[in-house]
Design a protein around this motif. Structure first.
Motif, PDB file in Angstrom:
ATOM      1  N   LEU A  63      -0.729 -17.917 -11.719  1.00 18.25           N
ATOM      2  CA  LEU A  63      -0.840 -18.764 -10.528  1.00 18.25           C
ATOM      3  C   LEU A  63       0.425 -18.718  -9.674  1.00 18.25           C
ATOM      4  CD1 LEU A  63      -2.843 -21.710 -12.065  1.00 18.25           C
ATOM      5  CD2 LEU A  63      -3.611 -20.120 -10.291  1.00 18.25           C
ATOM      6  N   MET A  64       1.594 -18.570 -10.298  1.00 15.35           N
ATOM      7  CA  MET A  64       2.832 -18.441  -9.511  1.00 15.35           C
ATOM      8  C   MET A  64       2.787 -17.191  -8.637  1.00 15.35           C
ATOM      9  SD  MET A  64       6.092 -19.581 -11.846  1.00 15.35           S
ATOM     10  CE  MET A  64       5.643 -18.726 -13.360  1.00 15.35           C
ATOM     11  N   ILE A  65       2.079 -16.178  -9.100  1.00 12.88           N
ATOM     12  CA  ILE A  65       1.977 -14.932  -8.341  1.00 12.88           C
ATOM     13  C   ILE A  65       0.745 -14.955  -7.430  1.00 12.88           C
ATOM     14  CG2 ILE A  65       1.593 -12.435  -8.587  1.00 12.88           C
ATOM     15  CD1 ILE A  65       3.325 -12.713 -11.221  1.00 12.88           C
ATOM     16  N   ALA A  66      -0.375 -15.430  -7.950  1.00 11.32           N
ATOM     17  CA  ALA A  66      -1.626 -15.388  -7.186  1.00 11.32           C
ATOM     18  C   ALA A  66      -1.622 -16.326  -5.984  1.00 11.32           C
ATOM     19  CB  ALA A  66      -2.805 -15.719  -8.094  1.00 11.32           C
ATOM     20  N   LEU A  67      -1.127 -17.545  -6.147  1.00 14.49           N
ATOM     21  CA  LEU A  67      -1.201 -18.498  -5.027  1.00 14.49           C
ATOM     22  C   LEU A  67      -0.467 -18.007  -3.776  1.00 14.49           C
ATOM     23  CD1 LEU A  67      -1.165 -21.918  -6.865  1.00 14.49           C
ATOM     24  CD2 LEU A  67      -2.862 -21.147  -5.204  1.00 14.49           C
ATOM     25  N   PRO A  68       0.772 -17.498  -3.885  1.00 17.66           N
ATOM     26  CA  PRO A  68       1.403 -16.966  -2.669  1.00 17.66           C
ATOM     27  C   PRO A  68       0.656 -15.762  -2.095  1.00 17.66           C
ATOM     28  CG  PRO A  68       3.058 -17.370  -4.354  1.00 17.66           C
ATOM     29  CD  PRO A  68       1.717 -17.552  -5.009  1.00 17.66           C
ATOM     30  N   LEU A  69       0.145 -14.899  -2.969  1.00 14.65           N
ATOM     31  CA  LEU A  69      -0.606 -13.736  -2.467  1.00 14.65           C
ATOM     32  C   LEU A  69      -1.899 -14.164  -1.781  1.00 14.65           C
ATOM     33  CD1 LEU A  69      -0.105 -11.147  -5.351  1.00 14.65           C
ATOM     34  CD2 LEU A  69       0.881 -11.080  -3.038  1.00 14.65           C
ATOM     35  N   ILE A  70      -2.588 -15.137  -2.358  1.00 16.90           N
ATOM     36  CA  ILE A  70      -3.811 -15.651  -1.726  1.00 16.90           C
ATOM     37  C   ILE A  70      -3.478 -16.298  -0.390  1.00 16.90           C
ATOM     38  CG2 ILE A  70      -5.649 -17.388  -1.917  1.00 16.90           C
ATOM     39  CD1 ILE A  70      -5.601 -16.810  -4.982  1.00 16.90           C
ATOM     40  N   GLY A  71      -2.384 -17.061  -0.354  1.00 15.90           N
ATOM     41  CA  GLY A  71      -1.958 -17.672   0.907  1.00 15.90           C
ATOM     42  C   GLY A  71      -1.640 -16.626   1.961  1.00 15.90           C
ATOM     43  N   TRP A  72      -0.929 -15.599   1.575  1.00 14.31           N
ATOM     44  CA  TRP A  72      -0.592 -14.510   2.494  1.00 14.31           C
ATOM     45  C   TRP A  72      -1.861 -13.816   2.969  1.00 14.31           C
ATOM     46  CZ3 TRP A  72       3.171 -10.052   0.703  1.00 14.31           C
ATOM     47  CH2 TRP A  72       3.479  -9.227   1.779  1.00 14.31           C
ATOM     48  N   GLY A  73      -2.761 -13.546   2.048  1.00 10.84           N
ATOM     49  CA  GLY A  73      -4.027 -12.912   2.421  1.00 10.84           C
ATOM     50  C   GLY A  73      -4.853 -13.807   3.334  1.00 10.84           C
ATOM     51  N   MET A  74      -4.861 -15.101   3.048  1.00  5.08           N
ATOM     52  CA  MET A  74      -5.604 -16.061   3.867  1.00  5.08           C
ATOM     53  C   MET A  74      -5.079 -16.057   5.303  1.00  5.08           C
ATOM     54  SD  MET A  74      -5.567 -20.200   3.354  1.00  5.08           S
ATOM     55  CE  MET A  74      -3.806 -20.267   3.614  1.00  5.08           C
ATOM     56  N   LEU A  75      -3.763 -16.092   5.450  1.00  2.00           N
ATOM     57  CA  LEU A  75      -3.174 -16.079   6.785  1.00  2.00           C
ATOM     58  C   LEU A  75      -3.418 -14.747   7.484  1.00  2.00           C
ATOM     59  CD1 LEU A  75       0.121 -17.988   5.980  1.00  2.00           C
ATOM     60  CD2 LEU A  75      -1.847 -18.835   7.280  1.00  2.00           C
ATOM     61  N   SER A  76      -3.371 -13.670   6.727  1.00  2.72           N
ATOM     62  CA  SER A  76      -3.665 -12.354   7.307  1.00  2.72           C
ATOM     63  C   SER A  76      -5.096 -12.308   7.822  1.00  2.72           C
ATOM     64  CB  SER A  76      -3.471 -11.258   6.253  1.00  2.72           C
ATOM     65  OG  SER A  76      -2.133 -11.176   5.846  1.00  2.72           O
ATOM     66  N   ALA A  77      -6.038 -12.828   7.036  1.00  2.00           N
ATOM     67  CA  ALA A  77      -7.446 -12.824   7.435  1.00  2.00           C
ATOM     68  C   ALA A  77      -7.692 -13.683   8.670  1.00  2.00           C
ATOM     69  CB  ALA A  77      -8.326 -13.288   6.277  1.00  2.00           C
ATOM     70  N   ALA A  78      -6.817 -14.661   8.908  1.00  2.59           N
ATOM     71  CA  ALA A  78      -6.939 -15.512  10.094  1.00  2.59           C
ATOM     72  C   ALA A  78      -6.093 -14.992  11.258  1.00  2.59           C
ATOM     73  CB  ALA A  78      -6.511 -16.937   9.754  1.00  2.59           C
ATOM     74  N   ALA A  79      -5.401 -13.889  11.036  1.00  3.52           N
ATOM     75  CA  ALA A  79      -4.504 -13.299  12.043  1.00  3.52           C
ATOM     76  C   ALA A  79      -3.346 -14.222  12.387  1.00  3.52           C
ATOM     77  CB  ALA A  79      -5.270 -12.877  13.295  1.00  3.52           C
ATOM     78  N   TYR A  80      -2.924 -15.049  11.414  1.00  9.90           N
ATOM     79  CA  TYR A  80      -1.742 -15.896  11.583  1.00  9.90           C
ATOM     80  C   TYR A  80      -0.544 -15.146  11.017  1.00  9.90           C
ATOM     81  CZ  TYR A  80      -4.844 -19.906  12.364  1.00  9.90           C
ATOM     82  OH  TYR A  80      -5.796 -20.756  12.855  1.00  9.90           O
ATOM     83  N   PRO A  81       0.566 -15.156  11.713  1.00 10.95           N
ATOM     84  CA  PRO A  81       1.743 -14.456  11.181  1.00 10.95           C
ATOM     85  C   PRO A  81       2.358 -15.231  10.012  1.00 10.95           C
ATOM     86  CG  PRO A  81       2.299 -15.586  13.223  1.00 10.95           C
ATOM     87  CD  PRO A  81       0.811 -15.748  13.024  1.00 10.95           C
ATOM     88  N   VAL A  82       2.900 -14.484   9.069  1.00 10.89           N
ATOM     89  CA  VAL A  82       3.646 -15.093   7.975  1.00 10.89           C
ATOM     90  C   VAL A  82       5.114 -14.854   8.288  1.00 10.89           C
ATOM     91  CG1 VAL A  82       4.069 -15.123   5.493  1.00 10.89           C
ATOM     92  CG2 VAL A  82       1.767 -14.652   6.352  1.00 10.89           C
ATOM     93  N   LYS A  83       5.722 -15.878   8.899  1.00  8.33           N
ATOM     94  CA  LYS A  83       7.133 -15.790   9.285  1.00  8.33           C
ATOM     95  C   LYS A  83       7.972 -16.399   8.170  1.00  8.33           C
ATOM     96  CE  LYS A  83       6.283 -15.912  14.198  1.00  8.33           C
ATOM     97  NZ  LYS A  83       6.584 -16.518  15.488  1.00  8.33           N
ATOM     98  N   ILE A  84       8.971 -15.616   7.777  1.00 10.39           N
ATOM     99  CA  ILE A  84       9.894 -16.129   6.778  1.00 10.39           C
ATOM    100  C   ILE A  84      11.264 -16.255   7.425  1.00 10.39           C
ATOM    101  CG2 ILE A  84       8.567 -15.324   4.796  1.00 10.39           C
ATOM    102  CD1 ILE A  84      10.348 -12.905   4.610  1.00 10.39           C
ATOM    103  N   TRP A  85      12.262 -16.594   6.669  1.00  8.38           N
ATOM    104  CA  TRP A  85      13.579 -16.872   7.227  1.00  8.38           C
ATOM    105  C   TRP A  85      14.128 -15.703   8.014  1.00  8.38           C
ATOM    106  CZ3 TRP A  85      12.720 -18.373   1.992  1.00  8.38           C
ATOM    107  CH2 TRP A  85      12.585 -19.746   1.827  1.00  8.38           C
ATOM    108  N   GLY A  86      14.941 -16.053   9.004  1.00 13.65           N
ATOM    109  CA  GLY A  86      15.591 -15.024   9.799  1.00 13.65           C
ATOM    110  C   GLY A  86      14.692 -14.359  10.815  1.00 13.65           C
ATOM    111  N   GLY A  87      13.555 -14.955  11.094  1.00 12.51           N
ATOM    112  CA  GLY A  87      12.654 -14.389  12.072  1.00 12.51           C
ATOM    113  C   GLY A  87      11.858 -13.190  11.582  1.00 12.51           C
ATOM    114  N   VAL A  88      11.921 -12.903  10.310  1.00 16.69           N
ATOM    115  CA  VAL A  88      11.167 -11.783   9.740  1.00 16.69           C
ATOM    116  C   VAL A  88       9.703 -12.188   9.616  1.00 16.69           C
ATOM    117  CG1 VAL A  88      10.874 -10.328   7.697  1.00 16.69           C
ATOM    118  CG2 VAL A  88      13.173 -10.941   8.483  1.00 16.69           C
ATOM    119  N   THR A  89       8.816 -11.327  10.081  1.00 19.27           N
ATOM    120  CA  THR A  89       7.381 -11.556   9.960  1.00 19.27           C
ATOM    121  C   THR A  89       6.815 -10.513   9.004  1.00 19.27           C
ATOM    122  OG1 THR A  89       7.265 -12.406  12.218  1.00 19.27           O
ATOM    123  CG2 THR A  89       5.197 -11.702  11.210  1.00 19.27           C
ATOM    124  N   LEU A  90       6.101 -10.992   8.004  1.00 17.28           N
ATOM    125  CA  LEU A  90       5.497 -10.083   7.028  1.00 17.28           C
ATOM    126  C   LEU A  90       4.252  -9.439   7.635  1.00 17.28           C
ATOM    127  CD1 LEU A  90       5.760 -12.243   3.784  1.00 17.28           C
ATOM    128  CD2 LEU A  90       7.299 -10.444   4.584  1.00 17.28           C
TER     129      LEU A  90
END
Length: 180
Positions: free
Chosen positions: A95-122
């Motif tokens: 779950l420590m690995i799956a939940l962030p990956l599912i969240g990232w995939g969820m945002l990708s599927a919605a076309a929402y950017p995953v912005k992390i520190w320093g202005g980096v977008t995944l």
């Protein structure tokens, strides 16, 4: 130390850093799903990079755990409890690995950017899809509750070992109170 075998200092450090991050994440997640106020955007802006940090730390923890292993459970611990300990740890890592990956995939599927520190977008890891977004949102939401329940059981088991059995299991991950 009464013959108690311990996790390595690196394993203990990673455990407690990740524990603090996950505790913060759980409160942030609850705040996000229960709010439509302006603080929602602030919470989301913390939730995304913290999720990615947890993913990276969990992967590091997994590599370190595979490299150094874990102290053995007490020989007198009943087999069903040993099985529960092993299965719960597999589930926690999953779950420590799956939940962030599912969240990232969820945002990708919605076309929402995953912005992390320093202005980096995944980059997106999945194609845009409303139905996929909904399925992943539901998975993320319900698995977070499963994760929370598992964490409560983990804490309860740790307290059981510390206060009832006093068998060294808690001390193996606890802070070093003497020189190692």
């Amino acid at each position: 130390m009464n013959g108690v075998q311990r996790f390595t200092p690196l394993q203990r450090l990673l455990h407690w850093v990740v524990a603090v991050c996950i505790l913060a994440m759980l409160f942030i997640g609850v705040g996000m799903v229960s709010s439509v106020e302006p603080k929602y955007l602030t919470l989301v802006s913390i939730h995304k990079p913290l999720g990615m940090a947890i993913l990276v730390l969990a992967l590091i923890r997994l590599v370190v755990r595979l490299r150094y292993g874990a102290p053995p459970l007490p020989a007198d611990l009943p087999e069903p409890m040993k099985l529960a300990a092993h299965l719960s740890h597999y589930a926690l890592y999953a779950l420590m690995i799956a939940l962030p990956l599912i969240g990232w995939g969820m945002l990708s599927a919605a076309a929402y950017p995953v912005k992390i520190w320093g202005g980096v977008t995944l980059p997106a890891i999945l194609p845009q899809s409303d139905s996929l977004h909904t399925a992943l949102w539901n998975a993320h939401f319900y698995l977070a509750f499963v994760f929370f329940a598992l964490i409560l059981m983990h804490v309860a088991a740790a307290l059981f070992h510390a206060l009832v059995r006093r068998d060294g299991v808690f001390d193996s991950m606890g802070p070093a109170l003497t020189r190692e």
